[in-house]
Design a protein around this motif. Sequence first.
Motif, short mmCIF file in Angstrom:
data_model
loop_
_atom_site.label_atom_id
_atom_site.label_comp_id
_atom_site.label_asym_id
_atom_site.label_seq_id
_atom_site.Cartn_x
_atom_site.Cartn_y
_atom_site.Cartn_z
N UNK A 1 -32.31 -3.39 21.86
CA UNK A 1 -32.26 -3.90 23.23
C UNK A 1 -31.60 -2.91 24.18
N UNK A 2 -31.84 -3.11 25.47
CA UNK A 2 -31.28 -2.20 26.49
C UNK A 2 -29.76 -2.28 26.56
N UNK A 3 -29.17 -3.34 26.04
CA UNK A 3 -27.72 -3.53 26.09
C UNK A 3 -27.00 -2.82 24.94
N UNK A 4 -27.73 -2.18 24.05
CA UNK A 4 -27.10 -1.54 22.89
C UNK A 4 -26.28 -0.33 23.33
N UNK A 5 -24.97 -0.30 23.02
CA UNK A 5 -24.13 0.84 23.43
C UNK A 5 -24.42 2.09 22.61
N UNK A 6 -23.96 3.22 23.13
CA UNK A 6 -24.24 4.51 22.50
C UNK A 6 -23.71 4.58 21.07
N UNK A 7 -22.51 4.07 20.84
CA UNK A 7 -21.93 4.16 19.50
C UNK A 7 -22.74 3.38 18.47
N UNK A 8 -23.26 2.21 18.90
CA UNK A 8 -24.10 1.42 17.99
C UNK A 8 -25.39 2.15 17.67
N UNK A 9 -25.94 2.86 18.66
CA UNK A 9 -27.15 3.66 18.43
C UNK A 9 -26.86 4.80 17.47
N UNK A 10 -25.75 5.49 17.68
CA UNK A 10 -25.39 6.62 16.81
C UNK A 10 -25.09 6.17 15.39
#
Length: 364
Positions: free
Chosen positions: A198-207
Amino acid sequence: MKRQLILENGAFFVGEGFGSSELRQGEVVFNTGMTGYQEILSDPSYCDQIVTLTYPLIGNYGINRDDFESISPAVAGLIVKELEQVPSHWRSEYSLHDMLVEKGIPGLAGIDTRRLTKLVREFGTLKGRLCDMDADPERVAAELCETSFPTDQVFRVSTKVEYNSPGLGQRVVIMDFGMKKGILREALKTGFDIVVVPHTTPAQAILHLHPDGVLLTNGPGDPTDVPHVIETVRELLGKVPLFGICLGHQLIALASGATTKKMKFGHRGSNHPVKDLDTGRFYMTSQNHSYTVDPESLSGTGLRVSHVAINDGTIEGLKHTEFPAFSVQFHPEASPGPEDSRPLFEEFKQLIEESKKKVGVLHA
């Protein structure tokens, strides 16, 4: 069943209603594509917009199960000059009218779409409302002038949950701002192992997903309406290769320090010529956007222009001079439109491979 379109400048058009009986309002825009009405109607980037199709005959090849770009179309309405009620095509499963009824989308046929398009070109994107015949154009126009439309389009069309579309190649996280099915299809054809978030996913969660690259999709509205995404992209720059498409292109620009501005009537169609400044090649492209990156704002951002629109000179592509990141304003997945720029997905794959080699050299 008579129905009318009333615009904020007082102009109104009377025609035949079709599709859903639900009457709605939105930005009135036009698309110059000669085919692809099913893909246009189901493109989430048209959220809250009333789309005018400039090609005069619409509905002649019907609707099929395969050409939807999203399950739940978010378009506010459809306007055509002539509606074909009885489609004829071997893939057709039902009519455009039946599809609009099923999806709750109102339509208006039998008006002068050429005149309407010229009004939008003259005055810019206009607010409009599809109304019954008892509505007073003067009163509705005054109400539209005082109306502020919602700015939460990305929140409504982005996926609500993270999901995986497995592949055997490089892992690519796709940030969904209103992703067309065609983007996912082309990413899968390129061989990526895909996780959509989702668009609300923060950078750290993506990494934490250990991506080899991040793809930023298309989506509706003003890119400055999602400041949390701009911050996420800013944190990802330099940490993982990025590829932005349409809204994703604008978000990379904003995250790098550039600015965007609203265009008078935008680019919408499958016949927009673009020049690749790196190769000198010209592409015919599919486009759908209201905003563009301001070229005067690029100084000091680390971004350089890679593609420009032939018709008006606006920015159509950017490459970062320091980080592995690039973006395009047009749609390389087409759907509908020409396939000239589909190799950009392979270019993203190569960028990821090159970035891995550089990291390997640094760690050696």
